[in-house]
Design a protein around this motif. Structure first.
Motif, PDB file in Angstrom:
ATOM      1  N   SER A 119       0.713  -1.214   0.084  1.00 21.02           N
ATOM      2  CA  SER A 119      -0.006   0.126   0.041  1.00 21.02           C
ATOM      3  C   SER A 119       0.863   1.274  -0.131  1.00 21.02           C
ATOM      4  CB  SER A 119      -0.925  -0.097   1.260  1.00 21.02           C
ATOM      5  OG  SER A 119      -1.690  -1.289   1.177  1.00 21.02           O
ATOM      6  N   GLY A 120       1.917   1.060  -0.574  1.00 18.12           N
ATOM      7  CA  GLY A 120       2.929   2.464  -0.869  1.00 18.12           C
ATOM      8  C   GLY A 120       3.971   2.430   0.263  1.00 18.12           C
ATOM      9  N   THR A 121       3.912   1.651   1.091  1.00 20.27           N
ATOM     10  CA  THR A 121       4.756   1.776   2.314  1.00 20.27           C
ATOM     11  C   THR A 121       5.884   0.607   2.208  1.00 20.27           C
ATOM     12  OG1 THR A 121       3.070   2.347   4.007  1.00 20.27           O
ATOM     13  CG2 THR A 121       5.021   1.064   4.878  1.00 20.27           C
ATOM     14  N   MET A 122       7.347   1.080   2.162  1.00 21.70           N
ATOM     15  CA  MET A 122       8.286   0.299   1.977  1.00 21.70           C
ATOM     16  C   MET A 122       8.305  -0.717   3.302  1.00 21.70           C
ATOM     17  SD  MET A 122      10.744  -0.343  -0.022  1.00 21.70           S
ATOM     18  CE  MET A 122      11.172   1.293  -0.863  1.00 21.70           C
ATOM     19  N   ILE A 123       8.719  -1.660   2.882  1.00 19.57           N
ATOM     20  CA  ILE A 123       8.817  -3.039   3.922  1.00 19.57           C
ATOM     21  C   ILE A 123      10.258  -3.273   3.861  1.00 19.57           C
ATOM     22  CG2 ILE A 123       8.136  -5.149   4.749  1.00 19.57           C
ATOM     23  CD1 ILE A 123       5.717  -3.291   4.666  1.00 19.57           C
ATOM     24  N   ALA A 124      11.099  -3.205   4.953  1.00 20.33           N
ATOM     25  CA  ALA A 124      12.440  -3.206   4.992  1.00 20.33           C
ATOM     26  C   ALA A 124      12.749  -4.878   5.159  1.00 20.33           C
ATOM     27  CB  ALA A 124      13.073  -2.455   6.215  1.00 20.33           C
ATOM     28  N   LEU A 125      13.247  -5.452   4.233  1.00 18.20           N
ATOM     29  CA  LEU A 125      13.611  -7.047   4.268  1.00 18.20           C
ATOM     30  C   LEU A 125      14.793  -7.326   4.298  1.00 18.20           C
ATOM     31  CD1 LEU A 125      10.660  -8.124   1.893  1.00 18.20           C
ATOM     32  CD2 LEU A 125      10.546  -8.176   4.575  1.00 18.20           C
ATOM     33  N   VAL A 126      15.480  -8.504   4.903  1.00 19.99           N
ATOM     34  CA  VAL A 126      16.934  -8.880   5.038  1.00 19.99           C
ATOM     35  C   VAL A 126      16.344  -9.697   3.650  1.00 19.99           C
ATOM     36  CG1 VAL A 126      17.318  -8.386   7.043  1.00 19.99           C
ATOM     37  CG2 VAL A 126      16.428 -10.811   6.507  1.00 19.99           C
ATOM     38  N   ALA A 131      13.498 -13.176  -0.466  1.00 20.14           N
ATOM     39  CA  ALA A 131      13.424 -14.239  -1.189  1.00 20.14           C
ATOM     40  C   ALA A 131      12.293 -15.248  -0.945  1.00 20.14           C
ATOM     41  CB  ALA A 131      15.082 -15.118  -1.011  1.00 20.14           C
ATOM     42  N   LEU A 132      11.874 -15.331   0.628  1.00 22.56           N
ATOM     43  CA  LEU A 132      10.870 -16.223   0.714  1.00 22.56           C
ATOM     44  C   LEU A 132       9.581 -15.482   0.284  1.00 22.56           C
ATOM     45  CD1 LEU A 132       9.472 -18.383   2.474  1.00 22.56           C
ATOM     46  CD2 LEU A 132       9.881 -16.987   4.651  1.00 22.56           C
ATOM     47  N   LEU A 133       9.369 -14.452   0.569  1.00 27.04           N
ATOM     48  CA  LEU A 133       8.365 -13.500   0.157  1.00 27.04           C
ATOM     49  C   LEU A 133       8.151 -13.421  -1.460  1.00 27.04           C
ATOM     50  CD1 LEU A 133       5.854 -11.618   1.028  1.00 27.04           C
ATOM     51  CD2 LEU A 133       7.381  -9.757   0.874  1.00 27.04           C
ATOM     52  N   ASN A 171       9.164 -13.603  11.363  1.00 29.44           N
ATOM     53  CA  ASN A 171       9.794 -12.229  10.919  1.00 29.44           C
ATOM     54  C   ASN A 171       8.974 -11.543   9.854  1.00 29.44           C
ATOM     55  OD1 ASN A 171      11.537 -12.945  12.932  1.00 29.44           O
ATOM     56  ND2 ASN A 171      13.083 -13.574  11.294  1.00 29.44           N
ATOM     57  N   LEU A 172       8.704 -12.139   8.757  1.00 31.61           N
ATOM     58  CA  LEU A 172       8.034 -11.695   7.441  1.00 31.61           C
ATOM     59  C   LEU A 172       6.692 -11.145   8.008  1.00 31.61           C
ATOM     60  CD1 LEU A 172       8.497 -11.230   4.725  1.00 31.61           C
ATOM     61  CD2 LEU A 172       7.890 -13.643   4.012  1.00 31.61           C
ATOM     62  N   ARG A 173       5.950 -12.093   8.565  1.00 29.76           N
ATOM     63  CA  ARG A 173       4.489 -11.629   9.221  1.00 29.76           C
ATOM     64  C   ARG A 173       4.567 -10.213   9.898  1.00 29.76           C
ATOM     65  NH1 ARG A 173       2.103 -17.392  10.649  1.00 29.76           N
ATOM     66  NH2 ARG A 173       0.847 -17.695   9.217  1.00 29.76           N
ATOM     67  N   ALA A 174       5.723 -10.069  10.935  1.00 33.36           N
ATOM     68  CA  ALA A 174       5.858  -8.968  11.687  1.00 33.36           C
ATOM     69  C   ALA A 174       6.087  -7.758  10.867  1.00 33.36           C
ATOM     70  CB  ALA A 174       7.091  -9.301  12.662  1.00 33.36           C
TER      71      ALA A 174
END
Length: 198
Positions: A119-126, A131-133, A171-174
């Motif tokens: 929704s336009g908000t950047m999600i900081a991912l390692v 890769a999982l997402l 972690n991804l859900r958080a």
């Protein structure tokens, strides 16, 4: 060597003028040892993922040119070649190989920049979370088993007997679900996990 030291600086300058960084390596797609391959980096600085790299083989004659194309090169040219022509070929091949965004409902993944927004908000991912997402996003609505995730995302052909998948999903859900009103990651015992539009 298929490229002389005199040609490399000119080629490097032509490649850099188009916003890439030059790498010259063995043409793994071609059996001939005297064939070189041009590999480049994206403008944004990310290395093209191995396996999706557009390879341009530099060959010394038409026979090795044909062999390089038959063996999987994206393009091939005989040397000497004009550095500006080769830079243009690289640019065209990279554009053709550039992956398009993966969109699932409000989630957008940019496979080149390796970024995710919801929704336009950047999600900081390692990297592992990304890769999982991405693996789940490329199979929206389908449950993916823990074993498949271990094999495809972690590249493990065996079960390590740990809860590494559950931890990474948590972690991804958080990051992806908790800040928003609806959850996008669903888990079901015996089936695995899936990404839904939310």
């Amino acid at each position: 060597m298929i490229l002389s030291e005199v040609e490399i600086p000119r080629l490097d300058a032509a490649i850099r003028a188009r916003g890439y960084a030059l790498e010259i390596g063995a043409a793994t797609c071609d059996p001939a040892p005297h064939v070189a391959a041009i590999l480049c980096r994206w403008r944004a600085g990310q290395t093209i993922v191995t396996g999706s790299v557009p390879r341009i083989a530099l060959t010394i004659n038409s026979a090795t040119l044909i062999a390089a194309l038959d063996a999987g090169a994206c393009d091939a040219v005989t040397v000497p070649v004009d550095p500006d022509e080769l830079a243009a070929r690289v640019d065209a091949r990279v554009r053709r190989h550039a992956a398009s965004a993966v969109i699932v409902g409000p989630l957008t993944l940019d496979p080149v920049a390796r970024t995710a927004t919801r929704s336009g908000t950047m999600i900081a991912l390692v990297p592992r979370e990304y890769a999982l997402l991405r693996y789940l996003a490329e199979r929206p609505g389908r449950f993916v088993s823990r074993g498949e995730l271990l094999e495809q995302v972690w590249k493990l052909r065996f079960d390590p007997g740990t809860n590494v998948v559950a931890v990474q999903i948590s972690n991804l859900r958080a990051k992806l679900d908790r800040p928003f009103a609806t959850a996008m990651i669903e888990g079901r015992k015996g089936l695995g996990y899936r990404l839904i539009a939310g």
